[in-house]
Design a protein around this motif. Structure first.
Motif, PDB file in Angstrom:
ATOM      1  N   MET A   1      32.390 -20.144  -1.406  1.00  0.00           N
ATOM      2  CA  MET A   1      32.846 -19.934  -0.044  1.00  0.00           C
ATOM      3  C   MET A   1      33.817 -21.045   0.344  1.00  0.00           C
ATOM      4  SD  MET A   1      30.966 -18.126   2.732  1.00  0.00           S
ATOM      5  CE  MET A   1      32.062 -17.297   3.782  1.00  0.00           C
ATOM      6  N   LYS A   2      34.861 -20.682   1.010  1.00  0.00           N
ATOM      7  CA  LYS A   2      35.876 -21.651   1.407  1.00  0.00           C
ATOM      8  C   LYS A   2      35.408 -22.472   2.605  1.00  0.00           C
ATOM      9  CE  LYS A   2      39.783 -18.928  -0.131  1.00  0.00           C
ATOM     10  NZ  LYS A   2      41.005 -18.251   0.241  1.00  0.00           N
ATOM     11  N   GLN A   3      35.829 -23.726   2.635  1.00  0.00           N
ATOM     12  CA  GLN A   3      35.578 -24.598   3.773  1.00  0.00           C
ATOM     13  C   GLN A   3      36.446 -24.157   4.952  1.00  0.00           C
ATOM     14  OE1 GLN A   3      33.544 -27.316   3.982  1.00  0.00           O
ATOM     15  NE2 GLN A   3      32.734 -26.995   1.928  1.00  0.00           N
TER      16      GLN A   3
ATOM     17  N   ARG B   1      43.972 -23.690   6.766  1.00  0.00           N
ATOM     18  CA  ARG B   1      45.212 -23.963   6.034  1.00  0.00           C
ATOM     19  C   ARG B   1      45.793 -22.669   5.454  1.00  0.00           C
ATOM     20  NH1 ARG B   1      43.666 -27.926   2.360  1.00  0.00           N
ATOM     21  NH2 ARG B   1      43.489 -29.134   4.224  1.00  0.00           N
ATOM     22  N   GLU B   2      44.924 -21.824   4.903  1.00  0.00           N
ATOM     23  CA  GLU B   2      45.375 -20.544   4.357  1.00  0.00           C
ATOM     24  C   GLU B   2      45.942 -19.646   5.454  1.00  0.00           C
ATOM     25  OE1 GLU B   2      43.368 -17.571   1.274  1.00  0.00           O
ATOM     26  OE2 GLU B   2      42.320 -17.614   3.205  1.00  0.00           O
ATOM     27  N   ILE B   3      45.237 -19.579   6.574  1.00  0.00           N
ATOM     28  CA  ILE B   3      45.711 -18.789   7.711  1.00  0.00           C
ATOM     29  C   ILE B   3      47.062 -19.308   8.191  1.00  0.00           C
ATOM     30  CG2 ILE B   3      45.267 -18.231  10.139  1.00  0.00           C
ATOM     31  CD1 ILE B   3      42.240 -18.263   9.390  1.00  0.00           C
ATOM     32  N   ASN B   4      47.184 -20.619   8.305  1.00  0.00           N
ATOM     33  CA  ASN B   4      48.414 -21.227   8.788  1.00  0.00           C
ATOM     34  C   ASN B   4      49.582 -20.957   7.835  1.00  0.00           C
ATOM     35  OD1 ASN B   4      49.875 -22.894  10.683  1.00  0.00           O
ATOM     36  ND2 ASN B   4      49.852 -24.479   9.118  1.00  0.00           N
ATOM     37  N   ASN B   5      49.340 -21.051   6.531  1.00  0.00           N
ATOM     38  CA  ASN B   5      50.414 -20.800   5.566  1.00  0.00           C
ATOM     39  C   ASN B   5      50.939 -19.372   5.667  1.00  0.00           C
ATOM     40  OD1 ASN B   5      50.394 -23.390   4.530  1.00  0.00           O
ATOM     41  ND2 ASN B   5      48.945 -22.890   2.911  1.00  0.00           N
TER      42      ASN B   5
ATOM     43  N   LYS C   1      48.216  -6.916   6.500  1.00  0.00           N
ATOM     44  CA  LYS C   1      48.739  -7.259   5.178  1.00  0.00           C
ATOM     45  C   LYS C   1      48.143  -8.591   4.718  1.00  0.00           C
ATOM     46  CE  LYS C   1      53.131  -7.820   2.798  1.00  0.00           C
ATOM     47  NZ  LYS C   1      54.573  -7.937   2.964  1.00  0.00           N
ATOM     48  N   PHE C   2      48.058  -9.553   5.614  1.00  0.00           N
ATOM     49  CA  PHE C   2      47.410 -10.836   5.317  1.00  0.00           C
ATOM     50  C   PHE C   2      45.957 -10.607   4.915  1.00  0.00           C
ATOM     51  CE2 PHE C   2      44.613 -13.994   7.519  1.00  0.00           C
ATOM     52  CZ  PHE C   2      44.703 -15.004   6.586  1.00  0.00           C
ATOM     53  N   ARG C   3      45.252  -9.802   5.683  1.00  0.00           N
ATOM     54  CA  ARG C   3      43.852  -9.488   5.379  1.00  0.00           C
ATOM     55  C   ARG C   3      43.721  -8.929   3.971  1.00  0.00           C
ATOM     56  NH1 ARG C   3      41.598  -4.387   8.239  1.00  0.00           N
ATOM     57  NH2 ARG C   3      42.858  -3.475   6.601  1.00  0.00           N
ATOM     58  N   ASN C   4      44.553  -7.963   3.630  1.00  0.00           N
ATOM     59  CA  ASN C   4      44.471  -7.338   2.314  1.00  0.00           C
ATOM     60  C   ASN C   4      44.829  -8.307   1.190  1.00  0.00           C
ATOM     61  OD1 ASN C   4      43.649  -4.951   3.511  1.00  0.00           O
ATOM     62  ND2 ASN C   4      45.703  -4.102   3.576  1.00  0.00           N
ATOM     63  N   ASN C   5      45.718  -9.252   1.453  1.00  0.00           N
ATOM     64  CA  ASN C   5      46.081 -10.245   0.438  1.00  0.00           C
ATOM     65  C   ASN C   5      44.960 -11.248   0.183  1.00  0.00           C
ATOM     66  OD1 ASN C   5      48.623  -9.214  -0.097  1.00  0.00           O
ATOM     67  ND2 ASN C   5      49.649 -10.561   1.340  1.00  0.00           N
ATOM     68  N   VAL C   6      44.222 -11.627   1.221  1.00  0.00           N
ATOM     69  CA  VAL C   6      43.229 -12.690   1.038  1.00  0.00           C
ATOM     70  C   VAL C   6      41.840 -12.173   0.697  1.00  0.00           C
ATOM     71  CG1 VAL C   6      44.467 -14.383   2.427  1.00  0.00           C
ATOM     72  CG2 VAL C   6      42.758 -12.938   3.512  1.00  0.00           C
ATOM     73  N   VAL C   7      41.463 -10.992   1.148  1.00  0.00           N
ATOM     74  CA  VAL C   7      40.109 -10.502   0.857  1.00  0.00           C
ATOM     75  C   VAL C   7      40.102  -9.212   0.049  1.00  0.00           C
ATOM     76  CG1 VAL C   7      39.104 -11.635   2.869  1.00  0.00           C
ATOM     77  CG2 VAL C   7      39.815  -9.251   3.039  1.00  0.00           C
ATOM     78  N   GLY C   8      41.263  -8.673  -0.231  1.00  0.00           N
ATOM     79  CA  GLY C   8      41.321  -7.435  -0.998  1.00  0.00           C
ATOM     80  C   GLY C   8      41.051  -6.226  -0.127  1.00  0.00           C
TER      81      GLY C   8
END
Length: 187
Positions: free
Chosen positions: A1-3, A9-13, A63-70
Motif C-alpha cells: 500500500m502506498k504512503q 505526489r502521484e496525484i500531483n504529477n 483517465k488518471f483513475r484507470n492509469n493508476v488503479v486499472g
C-alpha cells in the motif's frame, strides 16, 4: 500500500500534466471568445467549450483513475477530488499566464474595442434599453455609454484579468472537484 505522501505526489504529477491539457483547452476557448465578436457563431462554440471544461476535467480524472488503479481497482473520492482540484489550479495558472501575456503585450485594447462595438449594435442597444442596463452603463461610464464601459474595462489592466482565472478556480474549483470526485470514485 502506498504512503499518503506517495499518493499525493502521484496525484500531483498527473494533475500537472492534465492541468496543462485543461489549461490549453481554456486558452483555446478564450481565443474562440475573442473571435466571437467578429463571428457570432463562435459565441455558441465558446459557450459549449465553457460548459465542456468540467466534462474534460472529469474525463482526465477518469483517465488518471484507470492509469493508476486499472480497470477494476478501487479508487476513492479523495483521490479523484484532489486530482480534479489540483488539475483545475494548474489549468488556471496556464490560463492566467496566457491572459496576462496576451493583454499586456499583444492585444493593445482590441478585445475591449470589439466588446464596445458589440454593445453598440442596434440589437444590443434594444436589449440594453429593455433590460434597463443601458442607464446603468451611462452612469458607470460618465455618460459615455457602451464605449465608456469598454474603456473602464480596459483601464483595469492585464493583471486584473489574469488573476480572475485564479480567483474563479479558487471559488468554483472545490465545487466542481467534488462532483468530479463523486463521478470518478469506484469500489
Amino acid at each position: 500500500m502506498k504512503q499518503n505522501s506517495e499518493l499525493v505526489r502521484e496525484i500531483n504529477n498527473y494533475a500537472m500534466r492534465n492541468g496543462m491539457v485543461l489549461g490549453l483547452f481554456g486558452i483555446v476557448s478564450l481565443l474562440i471568445f475573442k473571435w466571437s465578436f467578429a463571428l457570432p457563431a463562435f459565441s455558441t462554440l465558446f459557450g459549449i467549450m465553457l460548459l465542456g471544461s468540467p466534462v474534460l476535467g472529469a474525463y482526465l480524472t477518469i483517465k488518471f483513475r484507470n492509469n493508476v488503479v486499472g480497470p477494476d481497482g478501487t479508487f476513492g473520492f479523495a483521490r479523484g477530488f484532489l486530482h480534479a482540484l489540483f488539475m483545475g489550479f494548474y489549468a488556471s495558472i496556464w490560463v492566467a499566464l496566457a491572459v496576462f501575456v496576451y493583454l499586456q503585450y499583444f492585444d493593445n485594447g482590441s478585445i475591449f474595442a470589439a466588446y464596445g462595438h458589440s454593445l453598440e449594435t442596434p440589437e444590443m442597444q434594444q436589449y440594453l434599453l429593455q433590460s434597463g442596463v443601458g442607464a446603468q452603463f451611462d452612469s458607470l461610464s460618465g455618460g459615455k455609454g457602451a464605449q465608456g464601459i469598454a474603456d473602464v474595462m480596459q483601464s483595469l489592466g492585464a493583471a486584473t484579468y489574469a488573476s480572475m482565472s485564479l480567483y474563479l478556480s479558487m471559488i468554483f474549483g472545490p465545487v466542481i472537484s467534488t462532483v468530479i470526485g463523486l463521478i470518478a470514485r469506484r469500489g
